[in-house]
Design a protein around this motif. Structure first.
Motif, PDB file in Angstrom:
ATOM      1  N   PRO A   1       0.840  -1.206   0.000  1.00  0.00           N
ATOM      2  CA  PRO A   1       0.000   0.000   0.000  1.00  0.00           C
ATOM      3  C   PRO A   1       0.868   1.247   0.000  1.00  0.00           C
ATOM      4  O   PRO A   1       1.989   1.248   0.501  1.00  0.00           O
ATOM      5  CB  PRO A   1      -0.790  -0.113   1.305  1.00  0.00           C
ATOM      6  N   ARG A   2       0.343   2.300  -0.600  1.00  0.00           N
ATOM      7  CA  ARG A   2       1.080   3.556  -0.662  1.00  0.00           C
ATOM      8  C   ARG A   2       1.065   4.230   0.700  1.00  0.00           C
ATOM      9  O   ARG A   2       0.103   4.137   1.444  1.00  0.00           O
ATOM     10  CB  ARG A   2       0.456   4.485  -1.691  1.00  0.00           C
ATOM     11  N   LYS A   3       2.157   4.925   0.987  1.00  0.00           N
ATOM     12  CA  LYS A   3       2.254   5.639   2.254  1.00  0.00           C
ATOM     13  C   LYS A   3       1.414   6.905   2.189  1.00  0.00           C
ATOM     14  O   LYS A   3       1.363   7.563   1.155  1.00  0.00           O
ATOM     15  CB  LYS A   3       3.699   6.005   2.566  1.00  0.00           C
ATOM     16  N   ALA A   4       0.785   7.219   3.288  1.00  0.00           N
ATOM     17  CA  ALA A   4      -0.022   8.441   3.360  1.00  0.00           C
ATOM     18  C   ALA A   4       0.895   9.644   3.478  1.00  0.00           C
ATOM     19  O   ALA A   4       1.964   9.571   4.089  1.00  0.00           O
ATOM     20  CB  ALA A   4      -0.965   8.378   4.553  1.00  0.00           C
ATOM     21  N   ARG A   5       0.483  10.741   2.884  1.00  0.00           N
ATOM     22  CA  ARG A   5       1.257  11.979   2.986  1.00  0.00           C
ATOM     23  C   ARG A   5       1.134  12.573   4.366  1.00  0.00           C
ATOM     24  O   ARG A   5       0.073  12.545   4.971  1.00  0.00           O
ATOM     25  CB  ARG A   5       0.727  13.003   1.993  1.00  0.00           C
ATOM     26  N   LYS A   6       2.232  13.126   4.832  1.00  0.00           N
ATOM     27  CA  LYS A   6       2.215  13.778   6.131  1.00  0.00           C
ATOM     28  C   LYS A   6       1.544  15.141   5.964  1.00  0.00           C
ATOM     29  O   LYS A   6       1.920  15.935   5.109  1.00  0.00           O
ATOM     30  CB  LYS A   6       3.638  13.962   6.646  1.00  0.00           C
ATOM     31  N   THR A   7       0.552  15.390   6.769  1.00  0.00           N
ATOM     32  CA  THR A   7      -0.132  16.680   6.692  1.00  0.00           C
ATOM     33  C   THR A   7       0.383  17.575   7.808  1.00  0.00           C
ATOM     34  O   THR A   7       0.673  17.123   8.912  1.00  0.00           O
ATOM     35  CB  THR A   7      -1.657  16.516   6.838  1.00  0.00           C
ATOM     36  N   THR A   8       0.517  18.834   7.477  1.00  0.00           N
ATOM     37  CA  THR A   8       0.971  19.788   8.483  1.00  0.00           C
ATOM     38  C   THR A   8      -0.239  20.475   9.082  1.00  0.00           C
ATOM     39  O   THR A   8      -1.271  20.614   8.443  1.00  0.00           O
ATOM     40  CB  THR A   8       1.901  20.841   7.852  1.00  0.00           C
ATOM     41  N   GLY A   9      -0.100  20.889  10.312  1.00  0.00           N
ATOM     42  CA  GLY A   9      -1.196  21.573  10.989  1.00  0.00           C
ATOM     43  C   GLY A   9      -1.319  23.006  10.520  1.00  0.00           C
ATOM     44  O   GLY A   9      -0.535  23.502   9.724  1.00  0.00           O
ATOM     45  N   LYS A  10      -2.339  23.681  11.042  1.00  0.00           N
ATOM     46  CA  LYS A  10      -2.527  25.086  10.704  1.00  0.00           C
ATOM     47  C   LYS A  10      -1.413  25.908  11.308  1.00  0.00           C
ATOM     48  O   LYS A  10      -0.889  25.599  12.367  1.00  0.00           O
ATOM     49  CB  LYS A  10      -3.860  25.587  11.235  1.00  0.00           C
ATOM     50  N   VAL A  11      -1.062  26.972  10.598  1.00  0.00           N
ATOM     51  CA  VAL A  11      -0.004  27.867  11.038  1.00  0.00           C
ATOM     52  C   VAL A  11      -0.635  29.203  11.398  1.00  0.00           C
ATOM     53  O   VAL A  11      -1.489  29.710  10.672  1.00  0.00           O
ATOM     54  CB  VAL A  11       1.045  28.053   9.917  1.00  0.00           C
ATOM     55  N   ALA A  12      -0.211  29.758  12.503  1.00  0.00           N
ATOM     56  CA  ALA A  12      -0.754  31.048  12.950  1.00  0.00           C
ATOM     57  C   ALA A  12      -0.284  32.153  12.008  1.00  0.00           C
ATOM     58  O   ALA A  12       0.833  32.109  11.494  1.00  0.00           O
ATOM     59  CB  ALA A  12      -0.286  31.347  14.364  1.00  0.00           C
ATOM     60  N   PRO A  13      -1.126  33.155  11.774  1.00  0.00           N
ATOM     61  CA  PRO A  13      -0.715  34.264  10.909  1.00  0.00           C
ATOM     62  C   PRO A  13       0.454  35.021  11.508  1.00  0.00           C
ATOM     63  O   PRO A  13       0.561  35.189  12.720  1.00  0.00           O
ATOM     64  CB  PRO A  13      -1.950  35.158  10.831  1.00  0.00           C
ATOM     65  N   LYS A  14       1.337  35.475  10.631  1.00  0.00           N
ATOM     66  CA  LYS A  14       2.537  36.164  11.066  1.00  0.00           C
ATOM     67  C   LYS A  14       2.480  37.655  10.714  1.00  0.00           C
ATOM     68  O   LYS A  14       3.067  38.477  11.399  1.00  0.00           O
ATOM     69  CB  LYS A  14       3.733  35.507  10.379  1.00  0.00           C
ATOM     70  N   TYR A  15       1.745  37.985   9.650  1.00  0.00           N
ATOM     71  CA  TYR A  15       1.653  39.377   9.187  1.00  0.00           C
ATOM     72  C   TYR A  15       0.190  39.792   9.095  1.00  0.00           C
ATOM     73  O   TYR A  15      -0.677  38.975   8.813  1.00  0.00           O
ATOM     74  CB  TYR A  15       2.294  39.513   7.800  1.00  0.00           C
TER      75      TYR A  15
END
Length: 125
Positions: free
Chosen positions: A72-86
């Motif tokens: 089976p294919r490996k699942a992609r790693k998902t990144t969490g939400k990032v807080a706004p910087k600007y």
């Protein structure tokens, strides 16, 4: 390949028909591609190789020839939400995380000579 048969002479048309018949005979003698693919994959497997090792690429067969033994294919790693910087000082609803393409509002300010750091939400960190 597109041939304008209206512009061909009788001799040219006969030659084209004969070439087409030869090509059709050659193609009819060939085995279906799925059979050929299975034979090549089996030969590689018998020698202890994968198609990817021999020819490069993924080596994945089309769905109709895949077996249940495929890993089976490996699942992609998902990144969490990032807080706004600007934040846009003219519209507090417009923010940017600092990732991806720079938004138009920030581009307009930086093109006008302002520094991007002026728009930091938390300038200390």
């Amino acid at each position: 390949m597109s041939v304008d048969i209206e512009s061909l002479s009788a001799k040219e048309l006969t030659a084209l028909i004969n070439e087409a018949k030869k090509r059709k005979t050659t193609l009819s003698k060939r085995k279906p591609i799925t059979q050929a693919r299975k034979r090549v994959m089996q030969a590689a497997k018998n020698e202890g190789y994968t198609i990817a090792e021999l020819f490069g690429g993924s080596g994945a067969a089309p769905a109709e020839t895949r077996t249940r033994t495929s890993a089976p294919r490996k699942a992609r790693k998902t990144t969490g939400k990032v807080a706004p910087k600007y934040r846009n000082p003219e519209n507090a609803n417009e923010t940017w995380t600092g990732r991806g393409r720079q938004p138009r509002w920030l581009t307009a300010f930086t093109d006008a000579g302002r520094n991007r750091d002026e728009f930091l939400i938390n300038p200390e960190g």
